[in-house]
Design a protein around this motif. Sequence first.
Motif, PDB file in Angstrom:
ATOM      1  N   VAL A 236       8.947  55.059  63.006  1.00  0.00           N
ATOM      2  CA  VAL A 236       8.913  54.132  61.699  1.00  0.00           C
ATOM      3  C   VAL A 236       9.872  54.941  60.769  1.00  0.00           C
ATOM      4  N   ASN A 237       9.183  56.493  60.350  1.00  0.00           N
ATOM      5  CA  ASN A 237      10.304  57.148  59.430  1.00  0.00           C
ATOM      6  C   ASN A 237      11.695  57.304  59.800  1.00  0.00           C
ATOM      7  N   ASP A 238      12.072  57.420  61.145  1.00  0.00           N
ATOM      8  CA  ASP A 238      13.456  57.610  61.535  1.00  0.00           C
ATOM      9  C   ASP A 238      14.103  56.299  61.250  1.00  0.00           C
ATOM     10  N   ASP A 239      13.471  55.078  61.527  1.00  0.00           N
ATOM     11  CA  ASP A 239      14.033  53.899  61.371  1.00  0.00           C
ATOM     12  C   ASP A 239      14.298  53.716  60.177  1.00  0.00           C
TER      13      ASP A 239
ATOM     14  N   GLU B  82      -3.876  58.011  53.347  1.00  0.00           N
ATOM     15  CA  GLU B  82      -2.994  58.198  52.197  1.00  0.00           C
ATOM     16  C   GLU B  82      -1.989  57.496  52.229  1.00  0.00           C
ATOM     17  N   TRP B  83      -1.281  57.021  50.809  1.00  0.00           N
ATOM     18  CA  TRP B  83      -0.066  56.370  50.795  1.00  0.00           C
ATOM     19  C   TRP B  83       0.817  57.327  51.062  1.00  0.00           C
ATOM     20  N   VAL B  84       1.731  57.162  52.173  1.00  0.00           N
ATOM     21  CA  VAL B  84       3.039  57.903  52.182  1.00  0.00           C
ATOM     22  C   VAL B  84       4.454  56.935  52.088  1.00  0.00           C
ATOM     23  N   THR B  85       4.900  57.314  51.218  1.00  0.00           N
ATOM     24  CA  THR B  85       6.491  56.787  50.936  1.00  0.00           C
ATOM     25  C   THR B  85       7.581  57.208  51.891  1.00  0.00           C
ATOM     26  N   LEU B  86       8.166  56.441  52.638  1.00  0.00           N
ATOM     27  CA  LEU B  86       9.269  56.705  53.776  1.00  0.00           C
ATOM     28  C   LEU B  86      10.771  56.394  53.176  1.00  0.00           C
TER      29      LEU B  86
ATOM     30  N   ILE C 259      -1.978  53.579  61.415  1.00  0.00           N
ATOM     31  CA  ILE C 259      -1.252  52.672  60.047  1.00  0.00           C
ATOM     32  C   ILE C 259      -2.350  51.652  59.688  1.00  0.00           C
ATOM     33  N   THR C 260      -3.047  51.765  58.416  1.00  0.00           N
ATOM     34  CA  THR C 260      -3.924  50.741  58.171  1.00  0.00           C
ATOM     35  C   THR C 260      -3.048  49.519  57.292  1.00  0.00           C
ATOM     36  N   ASP C 261      -2.275  50.029  56.695  1.00  0.00           N
ATOM     37  CA  ASP C 261      -1.532  49.133  55.872  1.00  0.00           C
ATOM     38  C   ASP C 261       0.148  49.778  55.608  1.00  0.00           C
ATOM     39  N   TYR C 262       0.978  48.543  55.001  1.00  0.00           N
ATOM     40  CA  TYR C 262       2.191  49.138  54.728  1.00  0.00           C
ATOM     41  C   TYR C 262       2.807  48.065  53.785  1.00  0.00           C
ATOM     42  N   GLU C 263       3.600  48.506  52.852  1.00  0.00           N
ATOM     43  CA  GLU C 263       4.242  47.748  51.953  1.00  0.00           C
ATOM     44  C   GLU C 263       5.587  48.025  51.529  1.00  0.00           C
ATOM     45  N   TRP C 264       6.407  47.082  51.979  1.00  0.00           N
ATOM     46  CA  TRP C 264       7.924  47.403  51.599  1.00  0.00           C
ATOM     47  C   TRP C 264       8.202  47.365  50.168  1.00  0.00           C
TER      48      TRP C 264
ATOM     49  N   LEU D 181       3.515  53.425  53.723  1.00  0.00           N
ATOM     50  CA  LEU D 181       2.520  53.437  54.704  1.00  0.00           C
ATOM     51  C   LEU D 181       1.142  54.058  54.279  1.00  0.00           C
ATOM     52  N   PHE D 182      -0.012  53.365  54.753  1.00  0.00           N
ATOM     53  CA  PHE D 182      -1.203  54.044  54.431  1.00  0.00           C
ATOM     54  C   PHE D 182      -1.551  54.481  55.991  1.00  0.00           C
ATOM     55  N   ILE D 183      -1.621  55.773  55.935  1.00  0.00           N
ATOM     56  CA  ILE D 183      -1.941  56.471  57.304  1.00  0.00           C
ATOM     57  C   ILE D 183      -3.253  56.891  57.212  1.00  0.00           C
ATOM     58  N   THR D 184      -3.993  56.518  58.293  1.00  0.00           N
ATOM     59  CA  THR D 184      -5.374  56.956  58.424  1.00  0.00           C
ATOM     60  C   THR D 184      -5.932  57.734  59.396  1.00  0.00           C
ATOM     61  N   ASP D 185      -7.055  58.788  59.223  1.00  0.00           N
ATOM     62  CA  ASP D 185      -7.636  59.338  60.071  1.00  0.00           C
ATOM     63  C   ASP D 185      -8.307  58.573  61.069  1.00  0.00           C
ATOM     64  N   LEU D 186      -8.189  58.454  62.336  1.00  0.00           N
ATOM     65  CA  LEU D 186      -8.771  57.656  62.997  1.00  0.00           C
ATOM     66  C   LEU D 186     -10.285  57.936  63.546  1.00  0.00           C
ATOM     67  N   ALA D 187     -10.474  59.468  63.596  1.00  0.00           N
ATOM     68  CA  ALA D 187     -11.736  59.977  64.062  1.00  0.00           C
ATOM     69  C   ALA D 187     -12.738  59.718  62.855  1.00  0.00           C
TER      70      ALA D 187
END
Length: 179
Positions: A79-82, A20-24, A57-62, A4-10
């Motif tokens: 999403v992390n739980d799933d 930042e890309w975060v691997t779940l 979440i700006t983007d995601y990649e399986w 997931l690419f998680i982005t700061d909204l503010a």
Amino acid sequence: MLKLFITDLAAYNNGFLVGEWVTLPLSGKELYLAIQSILSEGEYLCQSDVTHEEIFITDYEWMGLELFNVGEYDSPWDVNDDVGKLSELSASKQKAVAFLLNQQITYDVDDAIGKADDVIIHENQTLEDVAYYLLQECYELDKLPPIIANNIDYQGIAKDLEYDGAYWEIDADVFEYVA
């Protein structure tokens, strides 16, 4: 399994793409720390006294099989739980869950996991192949006279199987849902 690419909204609303890309899957603590790092960087770049709290979440990649879609405002925690639950399943169960979710037979990962045993995957086959094997199993085609056996319309039977709503031909596989 999922990035997931998680982005700061503010920060994003102030013209900065901070993420930042975060691997779940991650542990809860690791995910919390990753999100806090993103928010802290956003606060620093915006140089304001406002505490940044919202993300998207700006983007995601399986990495491998795409199991479900991720929306921009989905909770990374959910999403992390799933993804954690799905990572414990065998490859064929994951494929069955992806089928159930993508065909919108169910919209919930937990429900899809529960229904995964109701999916039969005929790998590397067409609906015509499935029609042949189905007739072979039910009617022992080898025992039919050749004039009958050689004139069976497997393509027509395959269409009827598809119209019946229990069979789906997707990519190189046939999925059979036996609810």
